[in-house]
Design an enzyme around this catalytic site. Sequence first.
Site, PDB file in Angstrom:
ATOM      1  N   LYS A   1       0.828  -1.200   0.000  1.00 24.81           N
ATOM      2  CA  LYS A   1       0.000   0.000   0.000  1.00 24.81           C
ATOM      3  C   LYS A   1       0.862   1.250   0.000  1.00 24.81           C
ATOM      4  CE  LYS A   1      -4.236  -1.794   2.067  1.00 24.81           C
ATOM      5  NZ  LYS A   1      -5.207  -1.679   3.165  1.00 24.81           N
TER       6      LYS A   1
ATOM      7  N   LYS B   1      -5.705 -11.196  -7.590  1.00 20.94           N
ATOM      8  CA  LYS B   1      -7.027 -11.373  -6.988  1.00 20.94           C
ATOM      9  C   LYS B   1      -7.979 -10.285  -7.494  1.00 20.94           C
ATOM     10  CE  LYS B   1      -8.734 -11.049  -2.393  1.00 20.94           C
ATOM     11  NZ  LYS B   1      -8.574 -11.072  -0.957  1.00 20.94           N
TER      12      LYS B   1
ATOM     13  N   LYS C   1     -12.005  -5.202  -4.897  1.00 25.25           N
ATOM     14  CA  LYS C   1     -13.100  -4.229  -4.943  1.00 25.25           C
ATOM     15  C   LYS C   1     -12.580  -2.817  -5.155  1.00 25.25           C
ATOM     16  CE  LYS C   1     -13.723  -3.583   0.109  1.00 25.25           C
ATOM     17  NZ  LYS C   1     -12.302  -3.439   0.353  1.00 25.25           N
TER      18      LYS C   1
END
Length: 335
Positions: A116, A198, A201
Site C-alpha cells: 500500500k 485477486k 473491490k
Amino acid sequence: MNGNNKKTVLSGIQPSGHLCIGNYLGAIRNWVALQDSHNCIFLVVDLHALTVRQVPSELRNRCLSFVAQYMACGIDPEKSLIVIQSHVSQHAELHWILNTLTYMGELNRMTQFKDKAGKHEDNINAGLFTYPVLMAADILIYQADLVPVGHDQKQHLELARNIAQRFNTRYSETFIVPDGLIPKVGARIMSLQAPERKMSKSDENLNNLIALLDPPDVIVRKIKRAVTDSGSEILFDEKRPGITNLLNIYLSLSGQTKEAVEEHFIGKQYSELKSELSERVVEFLKPIQRQYSELMQDKAYLNSILKKGADTARYLAQKTISKVYRKVGFVPYKR
Ligand code: TRP
C-alpha cells in the site's frame, strides 16, 4: 449474544471501492453459512478506510451501502451483529493500548503495508503503518474465537495472535487467542483482465471486477472483455488462468462439480462459456440487487439495525476494555 456456548466469529470489510463477486464468493457467502452455528459480528471498518484519502460524503454513503449489501447477501441482523466500526469507540481505545505492545520491526514486515505504501507514495501516513494493530483490536475487543480471512490477511491475523499472547503473558490471561478460518470451499476469484491477481473491490480499472451492484449490461460487457488464454478447450488448468477463473466463477455459482462443469463445456467455444456465465451471474445478482434497493429506501430500518448492532457491540467491547484498563494499571473511574 454470548449467553450461549457458541463460538464468536468476527470479520470485516473496509468500505472502499465496490463490493464484488470476489468478496461474496470469498467471504460473505461463508459468513452467511456461519450465522446459525456461531455468534457472528460483521464489521464495516470505516476507521481503516481513512488510511487512504476519502471524500467524506462518499464514505458515509458507501458505509450504509455496504451494510445494505451485507444484508441483501444474506447477513441476517436477527442472527448476527452488523456493526460500523466507528460506532464503537472501544476499538480505537484498545488500538492505542495494543500499539504500545507492537514493535516497529513487526509492522515493518507486513507485506500489505509495503504494497500500500508503494501505491500511495504521497500519503504514507502512520495509520497505514498501524492498520494491522487496529485490526487486532477489532478482533480482540470482542474476544473472537474465529476470524474468517482471506489469504492476504493471514499475516495480520498472525500479528493479532502474537499481540494477544504478549498481553496475556505480560498482564495475565485476558484475551482469547483467535484462530483463522480459512474457507475450505470457495475458489479465489481473480481479476477479469489480469487473472494472476485477486479480484479487488478497490481496483481502479472497473473492468477487472464484477460489482454486486453492476447492472446486467455492464456484467455482460465485462465478461465479454475478460481475458482468456490461448488454446480452445474449456478446462480447469493452472497454466491458463483466464479460462480457469471464468470456470471457477461458474463453478461457484452453479454448485456443480468441476467434472460436471468441464463436461458441460466440452466442444463449446469461449464465447458460449462467456454468455452462459454472464447469464448465471446476472440471475444470481438479481434478487440481491432487488433487496438492496428496498433496503436503501428504508434508511430508518437500516439505522435501527445499526443501532442494535452498536449497542450490543459496545456492551461486549466495554467488558473487554474495562478489564484491559484495570490490568495495565489505570485508575478505575468510580461513580
Ligand atoms: N484488514 C482487513 C482487509 O483488508 C479488513 C479488516 C479489518 C478485518 N478489521 C478486521 C478482517 C477484523 C477481519 C477481522 O480485508
